[in-house]
Design a protein around this motif. Structure first.
Motif, PDB file in Angstrom:
ATOM      1  N   GLY A 244       0.415   8.079  -0.506  1.00 21.91           N
ATOM      2  CA  GLY A 244       1.830   7.559  -0.327  1.00 21.91           C
ATOM      3  C   GLY A 244       1.947   6.120  -1.183  1.00 21.91           C
ATOM      4  O   GLY A 244       0.911   5.164  -1.086  1.00 21.91           O
TER       5      GLY A 244
ATOM      6  N   GLY B  44       1.569  11.044   3.761  1.00 23.62           N
ATOM      7  CA  GLY B  44       1.928  10.219   2.492  1.00 23.62           C
ATOM      8  C   GLY B  44       1.807  11.178   1.440  1.00 23.62           C
ATOM      9  O   GLY B  44       1.947  10.765   0.328  1.00 23.62           O
TER      10      GLY B  44
ATOM     11  N   TYR C 210      -0.609   1.580  -2.606  1.00 26.30           N
ATOM     12  CA  TYR C 210      -0.636   2.677  -1.904  1.00 26.30           C
ATOM     13  C   TYR C 210      -1.436   2.560  -0.450  1.00 26.30           C
ATOM     14  O   TYR C 210      -2.148   1.561  -0.261  1.00 26.30           O
ATOM     15  CB  TYR C 210      -1.135   3.726  -2.584  1.00 26.30           C
TER      16      TYR C 210
END
Ligand code: AMP
Ligand code: GLY
Length: 423
Positions: free
Chosen positions: A337, A409, A343
């Motif tokens: 994600g 994610g 991230y």
């Protein structure tokens, strides 16, 4: 024999997987490795940039051959260090690795030897770069940091104003530090991209199955450039005829140019090409295997890889015959994600299918902790599938496996390889 692989991404997981098939390999080590590699190789906690520590480890563990995955240690001279210590290693030396380490070096070499590439100008002063842009007619253009920037140093600009911003970001704001203190401003090319891996011992060379990778984050080649969101091979865009043209006008002249310059290139040279209406042209050179192309190219290699890499070291590549499997491979990268921006890490990964002959999961940013597999990077893993029937069948098989895998994610592109069969 014991073997050491330097690196810890999907490319290195694929190298470990392939080299492990060599009948005489006993123990493999990988530094730093990752959560998937750790199932196949010892991953000692050593710094991959500390060459004396690596050399001591190689002696201590009686490692007979070292293979370098990423560009940074090559550009920093790991091969020169190992060779001075009489330790066998695969990869170009520091001088040869300048083909990737300096865009200005590679562009000047191509200009000197008439190797087709985008027209360019180079700058070490921000005012001169901006003045050059101010004299151009409005057009898309590409601004590149001279040095290494983890694959992010090329900025494709839709217009001159964004090019001015790119120059400012590289040279004034120094977003890639010293790597951007010099820049190349380059003509914008259009066409299909192809990655050709040519392995050379400085005399002879062989090429592996031509691949295509998907650098943009989003479907339809939208979004930011990433390290690579998927790949497939062989690519139908490089027809046998275009392949001949690429070998004759680019690959062979590049190796001849290196020889004329007294540069001893031994290793794999990655030719990133654009198939323009005026023929194939060089986008970039890399001094190593590509990631995620390796995840499709090595499963299609029928021959033993370690034998090829050792032949490069021993300069006996001309004696080998190499088999490329008549099959298709596609790899879909699963990203964390937020990637390619900041991230998340540490998310549990579930549902990874068992490896089979036609389905392989290569880890990149993963680690194991108390029996659980966790995300540990932006590109988390690549799912590679093979088919003898068609590229479409290989791709669909990869996506079926992707559908079983889950982490919070997780995102991936849904159009990997599609253009190759839909046109
Ligand atoms: P590089 O880091 O040089 O591989 O560039 C990353 C990506 O930017 C390439 O794969 C291309 O998609 C794009 N690119 C780089 N140079 C050019 C160019 N001269 N014209 C068009 N696209 C380019
Ligand atoms: N796949 C692009 C690279 O390895 O640089």
């Amino acid at each position: 024999m014991n073997v050491l692989i330097i690196g810890g991404g999907g490319r290195e997981h694929t190298l470990v997987w392939k080299i492990r098939q060599h009948p005489e390999v006993k123990q493999i080590y990988c530094i730093p490795g990752n959560g998937g590699i750790a199932a196949l190789a010892g991953c000692p906690a050593l710094d991959a940039g500390d060459f004396p520590a690596l050399a001591s480890f190689v002696r201590e563990r009686e490692i007979g051959f070292t293979v370098v995955g990423p560009e940074q240690p090559l550009v920093d001279g790991i091969v020169d260090y190992f060779e001075a210590e009489k330790l066998p290693i695969f990869g170009p030396n520091r001088s040869a690795a300048r083909l990737e380490g300096s865009k200005i070096f590679s562009k000047q070499l191509m200009a000197k030897y008439d190797i087709p590439t985008a027209g360019f100008a180079e700058f070490d002063r921000v005012e001169a770069a901006l003045k050059y842009l101010s004299h151009l007619p409005e057009q898309p253009i590409v601004v590149k940091a001279d040095g290494l920037a983890a694959g992010k140093g090329s900025i494709v600009c839709p217009d001159l104003n964004s090019a001015r911003e790119a120059v400012d970001a590289l040279m004034r704001q120094k977003i890639f530090a010293a790597a951007g203190s010099k820049v190349v401003i380059e003509e914008f090319m259009t066409g299909e991209e192809v990655s050709i891996f040519a392995i050379t011992d400085g005399r002879d060379y062989l090429t592996l199955t031509p691949a295509q990778d998907f650098k943009r984050a989003l479907d339809g080649d939208r979004g930011k450039n990433t390290g690579g969101m998927g790949s497939y091979a062989p690519t139908p865009f490089l027809t046998p005829q275009l392949r001949e043209v690429a070998l004759r006008t680019i690959v062979e002249p590049t190796f001849a140019a290196l020889q004329s310059e007294g540069i001893d290139y031994r290793g794999v040279l990655y030719f990133g090409l654009m198939l323009t209406s005026g023929g194939p042209k060089v986008i970039e050179f890399n001094c190593r295997f590509g990631d995620p192309e390796t995840q499709v190219v090595l499963p299609l290699l029928g021959s033993d890889l370690l034998e090829i890499l050792q032949a490069v070291h021993n300069r006996t590549l001309g004696k080998l015959r190499v088999e490329l499997k008549p099959a298709y491979a596609a790899a879909v990268v699963l990203a964390a994600g937020g990637y390619p921006d900041a991230y998340e890490k540490g998310r549990e990964i579930r549902g990874i299918p068992e490896n089979r002959d036609d389905l392989l999961v290569f880890h990149a940013g993963t680690r194991r902790e108390s029996g659980r597999l966790l995300t540990n990077g932006g590109r988390v893993m690549a799912v590679t599938a093979l088919s003898e029937a068609s590229l479409q069948a290989a791709t669909e098989k990869a996506y079926q496996a992707v559908a079983q895998i889950h982490f919070d994610g997780m995102h991936f592109r849904r159009d990997i390889a599609r253009r190759a069969w839909e046109g």
